[in-house]
Design a protein around this motif. Structure first.
Motif, PDB file in Angstrom:
ATOM      1  N   GLU A 169       0.813  -1.135  -0.100  1.00 19.56           N
ATOM      2  CA  GLU A 169       0.019  -0.043   0.002  1.00 19.56           C
ATOM      3  C   GLU A 169       0.877   1.224   0.189  1.00 19.56           C
ATOM      4  O   GLU A 169       0.610   2.207  -0.602  1.00 19.56           O
ATOM      5  CB  GLU A 169      -0.822  -0.044   1.164  1.00 19.56           C
ATOM      6  CG  GLU A 169      -2.131  -1.114   0.986  1.00 19.56           C
ATOM      7  CD  GLU A 169      -2.680  -1.308   2.586  1.00 19.56           C
ATOM      8  OE1 GLU A 169      -4.088  -1.245   2.162  1.00 19.56           O
ATOM      9  OE2 GLU A 169      -2.320  -1.101   3.614  1.00 19.56           O
ATOM     10  N   ALA A 170       1.999   1.206   0.763  1.00 22.52           N
ATOM     11  CA  ALA A 170       2.929   2.275   0.794  1.00 22.52           C
ATOM     12  C   ALA A 170       3.439   2.782  -0.614  1.00 22.52           C
ATOM     13  O   ALA A 170       3.620   3.854  -1.146  1.00 22.52           O
ATOM     14  CB  ALA A 170       4.017   2.136   1.879  1.00 22.52           C
ATOM     15  N   LEU A 171       4.122   1.320  -1.080  1.00 19.02           N
ATOM     16  CA  LEU A 171       4.728   1.674  -2.302  1.00 19.02           C
ATOM     17  C   LEU A 171       3.563   1.907  -3.571  1.00 19.02           C
ATOM     18  O   LEU A 171       3.961   2.732  -4.354  1.00 19.02           O
ATOM     19  CB  LEU A 171       5.285   0.326  -3.075  1.00 19.02           C
ATOM     20  CG  LEU A 171       6.339  -0.180  -2.000  1.00 19.02           C
ATOM     21  CD1 LEU A 171       6.682  -1.699  -2.638  1.00 19.02           C
ATOM     22  CD2 LEU A 171       7.508   0.795  -2.432  1.00 19.02           C
ATOM     23  N   SER A 172       2.359   1.795  -3.532  1.00 23.34           N
ATOM     24  CA  SER A 172       1.248   2.038  -4.399  1.00 23.34           C
ATOM     25  C   SER A 172       1.080   3.499  -4.309  1.00 23.34           C
ATOM     26  O   SER A 172       1.047   4.358  -5.181  1.00 23.34           O
ATOM     27  CB  SER A 172      -0.042   1.392  -4.103  1.00 23.34           C
ATOM     28  OG  SER A 172      -0.849   1.987  -5.002  1.00 23.34           O
ATOM     29  N   ALA A 173       1.044   4.033  -2.980  1.00 24.18           N
ATOM     30  CA  ALA A 173       0.902   5.552  -2.804  1.00 24.18           C
ATOM     31  C   ALA A 173       2.010   6.329  -3.137  1.00 24.18           C
ATOM     32  O   ALA A 173       1.788   7.175  -3.961  1.00 24.18           O
ATOM     33  CB  ALA A 173       0.550   5.712  -1.296  1.00 24.18           C
ATOM     34  N   SER A 174       3.236   5.830  -2.885  1.00 24.87           N
ATOM     35  CA  SER A 174       4.414   6.396  -3.387  1.00 24.87           C
ATOM     36  C   SER A 174       4.598   6.524  -5.196  1.00 24.87           C
ATOM     37  O   SER A 174       4.832   7.562  -5.750  1.00 24.87           O
ATOM     38  CB  SER A 174       5.582   5.746  -3.277  1.00 24.87           C
ATOM     39  OG  SER A 174       5.765   5.609  -1.727  1.00 24.87           O
ATOM     40  N   GLU A 175       3.926   5.559  -5.572  1.00 27.40           N
ATOM     41  CA  GLU A 175       3.941   5.511  -7.373  1.00 27.40           C
ATOM     42  C   GLU A 175       2.912   6.447  -7.689  1.00 27.40           C
ATOM     43  O   GLU A 175       3.013   7.130  -8.714  1.00 27.40           O
ATOM     44  CB  GLU A 175       3.683   3.936  -7.775  1.00 27.40           C
ATOM     45  CG  GLU A 175       4.409   3.140  -7.724  1.00 27.40           C
ATOM     46  CD  GLU A 175       4.067   1.554  -7.695  1.00 27.40           C
ATOM     47  OE1 GLU A 175       2.953   1.512  -8.481  1.00 27.40           O
ATOM     48  OE2 GLU A 175       5.196   0.915  -7.708  1.00 27.40           O
ATOM     49  N   SER A 176       1.658   6.637  -7.242  1.00 24.81           N
ATOM     50  CA  SER A 176       0.731   7.566  -7.333  1.00 24.81           C
ATOM     51  C   SER A 176       1.441   8.898  -7.165  1.00 24.81           C
ATOM     52  O   SER A 176       1.030   9.908  -8.153  1.00 24.81           O
ATOM     53  CB  SER A 176      -0.714   7.253  -6.802  1.00 24.81           C
ATOM     54  OG  SER A 176      -1.118   6.184  -7.018  1.00 24.81           O
ATOM     55  N   LEU A 177       1.899   9.301  -6.246  1.00 24.13           N
ATOM     56  CA  LEU A 177       2.586  10.390  -5.674  1.00 24.13           C
ATOM     57  C   LEU A 177       3.461  11.006  -6.675  1.00 24.13           C
ATOM     58  O   LEU A 177       3.556  11.968  -7.265  1.00 24.13           O
ATOM     59  CB  LEU A 177       2.830  10.586  -4.145  1.00 24.13           C
ATOM     60  CG  LEU A 177       1.649  10.657  -3.280  1.00 24.13           C
ATOM     61  CD1 LEU A 177       2.291  10.686  -1.916  1.00 24.13           C
ATOM     62  CD2 LEU A 177       0.789  11.893  -3.411  1.00 24.13           C
ATOM     63  N   THR A 178       4.464   9.827  -7.188  1.00 26.13           N
ATOM     64  CA  THR A 178       5.393  10.208  -8.090  1.00 26.13           C
ATOM     65  C   THR A 178       4.834  10.322  -9.617  1.00 26.13           C
ATOM     66  O   THR A 178       5.420  11.696 -10.076  1.00 26.13           O
ATOM     67  CB  THR A 178       6.328   8.800  -8.264  1.00 26.13           C
ATOM     68  OG1 THR A 178       6.945   8.829  -6.978  1.00 26.13           O
ATOM     69  CG2 THR A 178       7.326   9.020  -9.226  1.00 26.13           C
ATOM     70  N   LYS A 179       3.536   9.726 -10.026  1.00 27.47           N
ATOM     71  CA  LYS A 179       3.106  10.080 -11.174  1.00 27.47           C
ATOM     72  C   LYS A 179       2.700  11.420 -11.092  1.00 27.47           C
ATOM     73  O   LYS A 179       2.780  12.485 -11.954  1.00 27.47           O
ATOM     74  CB  LYS A 179       1.947   9.036 -11.431  1.00 27.47           C
ATOM     75  CG  LYS A 179       1.487   9.341 -13.034  1.00 27.47           C
ATOM     76  CD  LYS A 179       0.302   8.060 -12.974  1.00 27.47           C
ATOM     77  CE  LYS A 179      -0.143   8.534 -14.519  1.00 27.47           C
ATOM     78  NZ  LYS A 179      -1.128   7.175 -14.766  1.00 27.47           N
ATOM     79  N   LEU A 180       1.893  11.812  -9.989  1.00 26.55           N
ATOM     80  CA  LEU A 180       1.165  13.115  -9.988  1.00 26.55           C
ATOM     81  C   LEU A 180       2.300  14.233 -10.107  1.00 26.55           C
ATOM     82  O   LEU A 180       2.161  15.313 -10.788  1.00 26.55           O
ATOM     83  CB  LEU A 180       0.441  13.266  -8.854  1.00 26.55           C
ATOM     84  CG  LEU A 180      -0.412  14.599  -8.229  1.00 26.55           C
ATOM     85  CD1 LEU A 180      -1.220  15.080  -9.325  1.00 26.55           C
ATOM     86  CD2 LEU A 180      -1.000  14.598  -7.114  1.00 26.55           C
ATOM     87  N   THR A 181       3.274  14.153  -9.261  1.00 27.02           N
ATOM     88  CA  THR A 181       4.499  15.002  -9.093  1.00 27.02           C
ATOM     89  C   THR A 181       5.172  15.393 -10.545  1.00 27.02           C
ATOM     90  O   THR A 181       5.435  16.360 -10.730  1.00 27.02           O
ATOM     91  CB  THR A 181       5.482  14.757  -8.038  1.00 27.02           C
ATOM     92  OG1 THR A 181       5.085  14.769  -6.913  1.00 27.02           O
ATOM     93  CG2 THR A 181       6.791  15.887  -7.866  1.00 27.02           C
ATOM     94  N   GLU A 182       5.446  14.166 -11.108  1.00 29.04           N
ATOM     95  CA  GLU A 182       5.927  14.287 -12.633  1.00 29.04           C
ATOM     96  C   GLU A 182       5.109  14.938 -13.541  1.00 29.04           C
ATOM     97  O   GLU A 182       5.434  15.893 -14.367  1.00 29.04           O
ATOM     98  CB  GLU A 182       6.333  13.092 -12.857  1.00 29.04           C
ATOM     99  CG  GLU A 182       7.679  12.504 -12.224  1.00 29.04           C
ATOM    100  CD  GLU A 182       8.067  10.738 -12.576  1.00 29.04           C
ATOM    101  OE1 GLU A 182       7.206  10.508 -13.418  1.00 29.04           O
ATOM    102  OE2 GLU A 182       9.236  10.723 -12.021  1.00 29.04           O
TER     103      GLU A 182
END
Length: 165
Positions: free
Chosen positions: A127-140
């Protein structure tokens, strides 16, 4: 298909809520003698770049040079940052972390990560990795869109009581 208006508004609301909570996390248990949240942010960007021009740092932070100058003066006085004249441009300065600044950034990251681990004790690592991936995509996505904007295309805020066109 593009994000619709309602989804965009919901995302903005959630991002603001997340920002407020992250400020609370950053401040919870912080040593009052250490650099505050704003100065930590300045130090993290400097640390990410190793050495950076003051004008480039101000741009990355989204602040003016006067505000940056105040932050840098405080960090230099605290012994976390050093400035040196740019070897190719006598008007510019290169900013870098001192060893104490590098250690302070590392210590603060470990402190915040441990606190976040405790706060997310019911989350799985997936779940933490999924949140990280979503936040990374949003930021980029936001960074790409901002870079693509032409200077002067962002409208100034509308004064209270005035209507939009």
């Amino acid at each position: 298909m593009a994000v619709n208006q309602r989804s965009a508004e919901e995302l903005i609301t959630l991002i603001f809520r997340l920002q407020r909570q992250l400020r609370c996390v950053a401040q919870k248990g912080a040593d009052p003698r250490s650099p505050g949240t704003a100065l930590q942010g300045v130090m993290r960007i400097i640390g990410d770049h190793g050495e950076i021009r003051a004008t480039e740092l101000a741009e990355k932070l989204g602040i003016g040079t006067a505000g940056l100058s105040r932050h840098l003066s405080e960090l230099v006085t605290m012994g976390y940052v050093c400035r040196r004249p740019h070897p190719d441009d006598g008007r510019a300065y290169l900013i870098s972390l001192t060893p104490a600044g590098t250690q302070a950034v590392s210590d603060e990251m470990h402190r915040r990560a441990a606190l976040l681990q405790d706060m997310l004790e019911h989350w799985t690592d997936e779940e933490a990795l999924s949140a990280s991936e979503s936040l990374t995509k949003l930021t980029e996505s936001l960074q790409t869109a901002i870079r693509a904007m032409k200077p002067g295309t962002i409208q100034p805020p509308i004064p209270a009581g005035e209507k939009t066109k």
